[in-house]
Design a protein around this motif. Structure first.
Motif, PDB file in Angstrom:
ATOM      1  N   THR A  94       3.098   2.459   4.400  1.00 21.70           N
ATOM      2  CA  THR A  94       4.043   1.077   5.144  1.00 21.70           C
ATOM      3  C   THR A  94       4.815   2.118   6.153  1.00 21.70           C
ATOM      4  O   THR A  94       5.201   2.670   6.036  1.00 21.70           O
ATOM      5  CB  THR A  94       5.329   0.686   4.170  1.00 21.70           C
ATOM      6  OG1 THR A  94       5.871   1.721   3.580  1.00 21.70           O
ATOM      7  CG2 THR A  94       3.705   0.124   2.378  1.00 21.70           C
ATOM      8  N   SER A  95       6.043   1.106   7.074  1.00 19.11           N
ATOM      9  CA  SER A  95       6.846   1.610   8.240  1.00 19.11           C
ATOM     10  C   SER A  95       7.791   2.729   7.599  1.00 19.11           C
ATOM     11  O   SER A  95       8.557   3.039   8.002  1.00 19.11           O
ATOM     12  CB  SER A  95       7.214  -0.230   8.970  1.00 19.11           C
ATOM     13  OG  SER A  95       5.813  -0.289   9.540  1.00 19.11           O
ATOM     14  N   GLY A 128       4.952   6.323   8.687  1.00 18.60           N
ATOM     15  CA  GLY A 128       5.111   4.571   8.843  1.00 18.60           C
ATOM     16  C   GLY A 128       5.740   4.741  10.489  1.00 18.60           C
ATOM     17  O   GLY A 128       5.873   3.490  11.241  1.00 18.60           O
ATOM     18  N   GLN A 129       7.130   5.247  10.685  1.00 19.57           N
ATOM     19  CA  GLN A 129       7.714   5.000  11.121  1.00 19.57           C
ATOM     20  C   GLN A 129       7.313   6.011  12.165  1.00 19.57           C
ATOM     21  O   GLN A 129       7.980   5.436  13.301  1.00 19.57           O
ATOM     22  CB  GLN A 129       9.108   6.355  10.958  1.00 19.57           C
ATOM     23  CG  GLN A 129       9.499   5.066   9.707  1.00 19.57           C
ATOM     24  CD  GLN A 129      11.389   5.398   9.155  1.00 19.57           C
ATOM     25  OE1 GLN A 129      11.344   6.372  10.368  1.00 19.57           O
ATOM     26  NE2 GLN A 129      11.714   5.091   8.463  1.00 19.57           N
ATOM     27  N   TYR A 171       4.017   5.665  13.765  1.00 17.97           N
ATOM     28  CA  TYR A 171       3.387   4.403  14.581  1.00 17.97           C
ATOM     29  C   TYR A 171       4.676   3.391  15.241  1.00 17.97           C
ATOM     30  O   TYR A 171       4.133   2.316  16.302  1.00 17.97           O
ATOM     31  CB  TYR A 171       2.612   3.753  13.459  1.00 17.97           C
ATOM     32  CG  TYR A 171       1.496   4.240  12.890  1.00 17.97           C
ATOM     33  CD1 TYR A 171       0.527   4.572  13.514  1.00 17.97           C
ATOM     34  CD2 TYR A 171       1.012   4.780  11.804  1.00 17.97           C
ATOM     35  CE1 TYR A 171      -0.950   5.419  13.272  1.00 17.97           C
ATOM     36  CE2 TYR A 171       0.838   5.213  10.866  1.00 17.97           C
ATOM     37  CZ  TYR A 171      -0.581   6.288  11.978  1.00 17.97           C
ATOM     38  OH  TYR A 171      -1.926   6.920  11.878  1.00 17.97           O
ATOM     39  N   ALA A 172       5.625   3.337  14.222  1.00 18.86           N
ATOM     40  CA  ALA A 172       6.240   1.951  14.970  1.00 18.86           C
ATOM     41  C   ALA A 172       7.734   2.501  15.711  1.00 18.86           C
ATOM     42  O   ALA A 172       7.632   1.554  16.625  1.00 18.86           O
ATOM     43  CB  ALA A 172       7.532   2.073  13.703  1.00 18.86           C
ATOM     44  N   THR A 231       2.157  -2.969  14.733  1.00 22.09           N
ATOM     45  CA  THR A 231       1.688  -3.725  14.335  1.00 22.09           C
ATOM     46  C   THR A 231       1.385  -3.298  12.509  1.00 22.09           C
ATOM     47  O   THR A 231      -0.089  -2.758  12.968  1.00 22.09           O
ATOM     48  CB  THR A 231       2.175  -5.691  13.966  1.00 22.09           C
ATOM     49  OG1 THR A 231       3.110  -5.369  14.510  1.00 22.09           O
ATOM     50  CG2 THR A 231       2.231  -5.661  12.864  1.00 22.09           C
ATOM     51  N   ASN A 232       1.982  -2.621  11.107  1.00 20.65           N
ATOM     52  CA  ASN A 232       1.538  -2.095  10.185  1.00 20.65           C
ATOM     53  C   ASN A 232       1.073  -3.394   8.945  1.00 20.65           C
ATOM     54  O   ASN A 232       2.157  -4.000   8.541  1.00 20.65           O
ATOM     55  CB  ASN A 232       2.409  -1.129   9.312  1.00 20.65           C
ATOM     56  CG  ASN A 232       1.437   0.055   8.501  1.00 20.65           C
ATOM     57  OD1 ASN A 232       0.487  -0.614   7.705  1.00 20.65           O
ATOM     58  ND2 ASN A 232       2.418   0.680   7.885  1.00 20.65           N
ATOM     59  N   ASP A 275       2.429  -3.457   5.340  1.00 26.11           N
ATOM     60  CA  ASP A 275       3.814  -4.050   5.270  1.00 26.11           C
ATOM     61  C   ASP A 275       3.458  -5.283   4.734  1.00 26.11           C
ATOM     62  O   ASP A 275       4.657  -5.943   4.402  1.00 26.11           O
ATOM     63  CB  ASP A 275       4.482  -4.118   6.657  1.00 26.11           C
ATOM     64  CG  ASP A 275       4.823  -2.272   7.239  1.00 26.11           C
ATOM     65  OD1 ASP A 275       5.058  -2.299   6.592  1.00 26.11           O
ATOM     66  OD2 ASP A 275       5.341  -3.042   8.335  1.00 26.11           O
TER      67      ASP A 275
END
Length: 311
Positions: A205-206, A211-212, A214-215, A220-221, A224
């Motif tokens: 997840t973010s 995940g961070q 990618y953010a 958009t993950n 999540d």
């Protein structure tokens, strides 16, 4: 789309377990003077304050991320042994030491004056300290800032404070530059992605370190939105992934046919990432570590995002 080829057979889930279990955040320095100016010095690791009377000359590192950091900050010549998965850089003195189940007896054979462990090996730290071996326990990085802080901490603990500060600053500047350039090119994007840890469809997840990253690119993950995020590492179903129809799929494990195998799953040939050739094979080591090669990970994501946006 193949952005980076796998370079090792390390299981990604195992690497993430070693990296991420049992702690968050980053240790921080509390030394009044830089270690290069002299010891003793005190730093704070995942457990609390650690005082080092002298600069270590024989370091054993049982965390792949920490090993990469030690070499990046100029402490590589002090590293005498690393765990079986610390396969980068090439000159790292790889042994059969385990970072998952460390053996105090095996570690002691290398006569260390500093041992660096991952957070889940905390019990081993206590055993080593009982025989007067200083230990640093490094938690899993949660943010990019944690990476930079850990590089600086290791610099102070090894007598390379200035070099570590410079190295951390360079990594931060490079990552920021990669993200900024990509964001300028793609603008506000509505691209979604799915990051797959293994073919069992475990994801992130973010809230996780990866995940961070990618953010940072505005992605958009799809993970999540699941009901049970399982502490940041949920197992998704094939039906859910197909329904979410991600624009990008990132594979964080090895195998020459990994991308083709994913596309061959029932109904997966219909998702946007497969239709447009946007299944990205990441280097499994880089994708599971938070060391200085996070710049390579950021570059791989930037390349994939830019290509998908233009496509």
């Amino acid at each position: 789309m193949r952005i980076a080829r796998p370079t090792s057979a390390v299981l990604v889930l195992a690497a993430l377990t070693l990296s991420a279990c049992g702690g968050q955040g980053s240790p921080e320095s509390e030394s009044g003077a830089t270690p290069a100016e002299g010891f003793p010095g005190t730093v704070t690791d995942a457990r609390g304050e650690v005082t080092l009377d002298t600069a270590p000359e024989r370091i054993v590192s049982l965390s792949p991320s920490s090993t990469e950091m030690l070499f990046a900050i100029g402490a590589g010549d002090q590293v005498t042994a690393v765990d079986e998965y610390s396969n980068f850089p090439e000159e790292a003195p790889v042994t059969d030491l385990s970072g998952f189940t460390p053996s105090v007896e095996a570690i002691s054979e290398h006569d260390p004056d500093l041992v660096v462990l991952a957070r889940e090996a905390e019990e081993t730290a206590e055993q080593l300290e009982q025989i007067d071996v200083p230990v640093l326990v490094m938690p899993a990085a949660v943010t990019l800032d944690d990476t930079y802080a850990q590089m600086r901490l290791l610099g102070e603990a090894t007598g390379h404070a200035n070099e570590a500060a410079q190295a951390a600053g360079e990594v931060e500047a490079e990552v920021d530059g990669i993200v900024e350039a990509a964001r300028e090119e793609i603008g506000d994007t509505d691209l979604s992605y799915y990051h797959e840890l293994d073919d069992g469809m475990y994801s992130v997840t973010s809230d996780t370190f990866i995940g961070q990253i990618y953010a940072e690119f505005g992605l958009t993950n799809i993970a999540d939105s699941v009901d049970d995020t399982a502490g940041g590492y949920p197992q998704l179903s094939a039906e859910y992934i197909v329904e979410q129809d991600p624009d990008l799929v990132f594979l964080a494990y090895g195998g020459a046919d990994a991308a083709d195998d994913l596309a061959d799953r029932p109904a997966f040939d219909g998702i946007a990432a497969a239709r447009n050739g946007d299944i990205v094979e990441l280097d499994p080591d880089i994708a599971s570590r938070w060391g200085p090669r996070v710049t390579d990970l950021a570059a791989s994501v930037a390349e994939a995002v830019t290509a998908a946006d233009q496509g």
